[in-house]
Scaffold this active site. Structure first.
Site, PDB file in Angstrom:
ATOM      1  N   ASP A  77       0.836  -1.193   0.000  1.00 44.24           N
ATOM      2  CA  ASP A  77       0.000   0.000   0.000  1.00 44.24           C
ATOM      3  C   ASP A  77       0.874   1.248   0.000  1.00 44.24           C
ATOM      4  OD1 ASP A  77      -2.162  -1.663   0.153  1.00 44.24           O
ATOM      5  OD2 ASP A  77      -2.421  -1.434   2.321  1.00 44.24           O
ATOM      6  N   LYS A  78       0.308   2.350  -0.451  1.00 45.50           N
ATOM      7  CA  LYS A  78       1.059   3.601  -0.542  1.00 45.50           C
ATOM      8  C   LYS A  78       1.650   4.007   0.804  1.00 45.50           C
ATOM      9  CE  LYS A  78       0.501   8.446  -1.984  1.00 45.50           C
ATOM     10  NZ  LYS A  78      -0.449   9.440  -2.569  1.00 45.50           N
TER      11      LYS A  78
END
Length: 245
Positions: free
Chosen positions: A101-102
Site C-alpha cells: 500500500d502507498k
C-alpha cells in the site's frame, strides 16, 4: 550477442556511442583491443571499457526499503513509484514483485525476471510474507485464534491462517500520544487487497503502522534507510531462483 549490443545492454551507451568507444580503442575483448562491433560475446568472454570489466546480466534484482508515500507500480500520473527510485541503465524494465500500500513501508523486490515474480506470487506456492505492525488496543487470545483459523474480511472465503509473533502488549507509541497499542509481527501467505488492515479491523483494531520485513527467506537489509536500495547478493539471488522461499 553482438559486442555493441552487449555494451549497450550493460548501460555503456547507445549502439552508436559504444561503436565509437570500440573505434577509439577503449574496449578490450579478452584483454586485446576489440576490432569490430559485430563480434560475438559468449559467457566465457571478458569485456573491458577503459580498464574496467563490463558485465551484463539478463535479469536484475533489487531490494528496496520502500518509504511511505511511494506507490508500488511501474508508473503513476500523480505519485512517485518504486521504479522511480531505482537508478540503473534499465530501470524502466523493472517491476515490483507484488504490491505494498502507498502508506506501507519496507521490503520491495524489483526485477525484470517475470518467471521469478510468477513463482513468488503464485497462490499455490504459499510464500510467506512477514510484516511489523502496530495496532490500536491490546490483542486477546481470542483474536490470536481468529488469525490462526482464518478471518472473514468480506471476501468469498476466509483468509488463510496467519501467524502472530513477538506480541508486546500495552505498548505506548510516541506517534499516538496516550493511545494504547500493540506491536507485533504477522506472517501471511496471501496478498489480498488491504489484507492485513482488513484482518485487524475484523477484530476491532486499527493498523497505525505497517512495514514488510521479509518475503520468503529474503530479509530486509536493516542498513537500508527508507528510499535506499541495493542489488541482491549472489546468495540471495540463488536462493530465490532455486525456490528457497
Amino acid at each position: 550477442m553482438r559486442l555493441d549490443k552487449y555494451l549497450a545492454q550493460a548501460g555503456m551507451g547507445t549502439r552508436s556511442e559504444v561503436k565509437k568507444l570500440i573505434r577509439q580503442g577503449r574496449v578490450l575483448f579478452n584483454e586485446t583491443p576489440a576490432d569490430r562491433p559485430e563480434r560475438k560475446v559468449t559467457e566465457n568472454d571478458r569485456v573491458f571499457v577503459d580498464g574496467k570489466q563490463v558485465v551484463w546480466e539478463q535479469y536484475e534484482y533489487f531490494m528496496l526499503n520502500k518509504p511511505a508515500g511511494v506507490v508500488s507500480a511501474t508508473k503513476d500520473a500523480k505519485d512517485r513509484t518504486v521504479v522511480d527510485l531505482i537508478k540503473c541503465p534499465h530501470s524502466r524494465e523493472l517491476f515490483p514483485v507484488g504490491r505494498l500500500d502507498k502508506d506501507t513501508e519496507g521490503l520491495s523486490l524489483l526485477t525484470n525476471d517475470g518467471a521469478l515474480a510468477h513463482r513468488l506470487l503464485s497462490p499455490g506456492k504459499h510464500v510467506e510474507k512477514t510484516y511489523f505492525v502496530r495496532v490500536t488496543g491490546v490483542l486477546t487470545e481470542q483474536d490470536i485464534l481468529f488469525f490462526q483459523n482464518g478471518i472473514d474480511i468480506g471476501d468469498s472465503t476466509l483468509t488463510k491462517p496467519a501467524v502472530l509473533s513477538r506480541i508486546e502488549k500495552g505498548q505506548r507509541a510516541a506517534a499516538t500520544g496516550e493511545t494504547v497499542c500493540t506491536e507485533l509481527f504477522i506472517t501471511i501467505t496471501e496478498g489480498r487487497y488491504h489484507q492485513i488492515k482488513r484482518m485487524f479491523a475484523a477484530v476491532g483494531k486499527k493498523v497505525l503502522y505497517l512495514k514488510r520485513v521479509s518475503i520468503g527467506g529474503l530479509q530486509l537489509d536493516q542498513g537500508l534507510k527508507p528510499g535506499e536500495y541495493r542489488r541482491l547478493t549472489e546468495q540471495e539471488k540463488a536462493d530465490l531462483c532455486k525456490g528457497n522461499f
